[in-house]
Design an enzyme around this catalytic site. Sequence first.
Site, PDB file in Angstrom:
ATOM      1  N   ASN A 109      37.801  38.854  34.534  1.00  0.00           N
ATOM      2  CA  ASN A 109      36.737  38.613  35.511  1.00  0.00           C
ATOM      3  C   ASN A 109      37.362  38.526  36.896  1.00  0.00           C
ATOM      4  OD1 ASN A 109      34.098  37.820  36.478  1.00  0.00           O
ATOM      5  ND2 ASN A 109      34.870  35.715  36.607  1.00  0.00           N
ATOM      6  N   HIS A 111      36.644  36.532  40.519  1.00  0.00           N
ATOM      7  CA  HIS A 111      35.877  35.430  41.105  1.00  0.00           C
ATOM      8  C   HIS A 111      36.264  35.311  42.581  1.00  0.00           C
ATOM      9  CE1 HIS A 111      33.663  31.670  41.177  1.00  0.00           C
ATOM     10  NE2 HIS A 111      34.662  31.175  41.891  1.00  0.00           N
TER      11      HIS A 111
HETATM   12  C1  GRF Z   1      31.948  39.619  43.707  1.00  0.00           C
HETATM   13  O1  GRF Z   1      32.080  38.783  44.828  1.00  0.00           O
HETATM   14  C2  GRF Z   1      32.666  39.042  42.526  1.00  0.00           C
HETATM   15  O2  GRF Z   1      33.801  38.286  42.873  1.00  0.00           O
HETATM   16  C3  GRF Z   1      31.629  38.119  41.928  1.00  0.00           C
HETATM   17  O3  GRF Z   1      30.416  38.798  42.099  1.00  0.00           O
HETATM   18  C4  GRF Z   1      30.502  39.684  43.213  1.00  0.00           C
HETATM   19  C5  GRF Z   1      30.139  41.032  42.706  1.00  0.00           C
HETATM   20  O4  GRF Z   1      30.046  41.982  43.732  1.00  0.00           O
HETATM   21  N1  GRF Z   1      31.951  37.816  40.547  1.00  0.00           N
HETATM   22  P1  GRF Z   1      29.926  43.524  43.367  1.00  0.00           P
HETATM   23  O5  GRF Z   1      28.699  43.673  42.470  1.00  0.00           O
HETATM   24  O6  GRF Z   1      31.178  43.940  42.691  1.00  0.00           O
HETATM   25  O7  GRF Z   1      29.716  44.220  44.689  1.00  0.00           O
END
Ligand code: GRF
Length: 209
Positions: A109, A111
């Site tokens: 994941n 974050h």
């Molecule tokens: C990102 O900031 C990621 O860290 C978090 O959700 C957001 C997703 O953005 N888990 P995207 O859909 O990849 O543009």
Amino acid sequence: MSDLSVVVLISGRGSNLQALIDACADPGFPAHIVRVISNRPGAKGLERAAQAGIPTTVIDHTEFPDRAAFDAALSAEINKSQGELVCLAGFMRLLGDDFVGSLENRLINIHPSLLPDFKGLHVHERVIEAGVKSSGCTVHFVRPETDAGPIIAQSTVPVHDHDTPDTLAARVLEAEHVCYPAAVRLIAEGRVVVDDDSVLVDGRPLLAE
Ligand code: GRF
């Protein structure tokens, strides 16, 4: 060099998915995306995948009676795709312990904070409120506890005095787009080992930045 099969799970915009698609377009990148799965039918990331010629599946969580049934459908699709690594990229559903356990050290994941600080939602608001001077992003193996798990890569960005949650989010997102493909590359190159629930890269623990 190995060529790792990756399944990407999304719920929305898909900018991290795009970063992975772009990385995989380089013939020297040791991974390729075999399928993108979204739990939301209208996710913009589905268009990004289609444009790159990557097969997509929608598994709409609202059509399942409970989390276990949704997780089972997700598992079946991942297995059918023969994905070796599963990347959560803005996937906004909590996953059950059985699902997470079945993909131990194959599920990662990203974050938007420097974990273990600022787990959960509304990260950038909380970072600014806390008055810390740096933030960043973390790629980690997923464990049943949300936003926990062995850390594979982190990237730090400054927090400026005049930052709003949006300006900070944009700066962190730019770092995410570098950090996520870099972490996938490390895994695909076989350089990542989980040892006693922490990560060794090339046999060494991650250095604090
Ligand atoms: C990102 O900031 C990621 O860290 C978090 O959700 C957001 C997703 O953005 N888990 P995207 O859909 O990849 O543009």
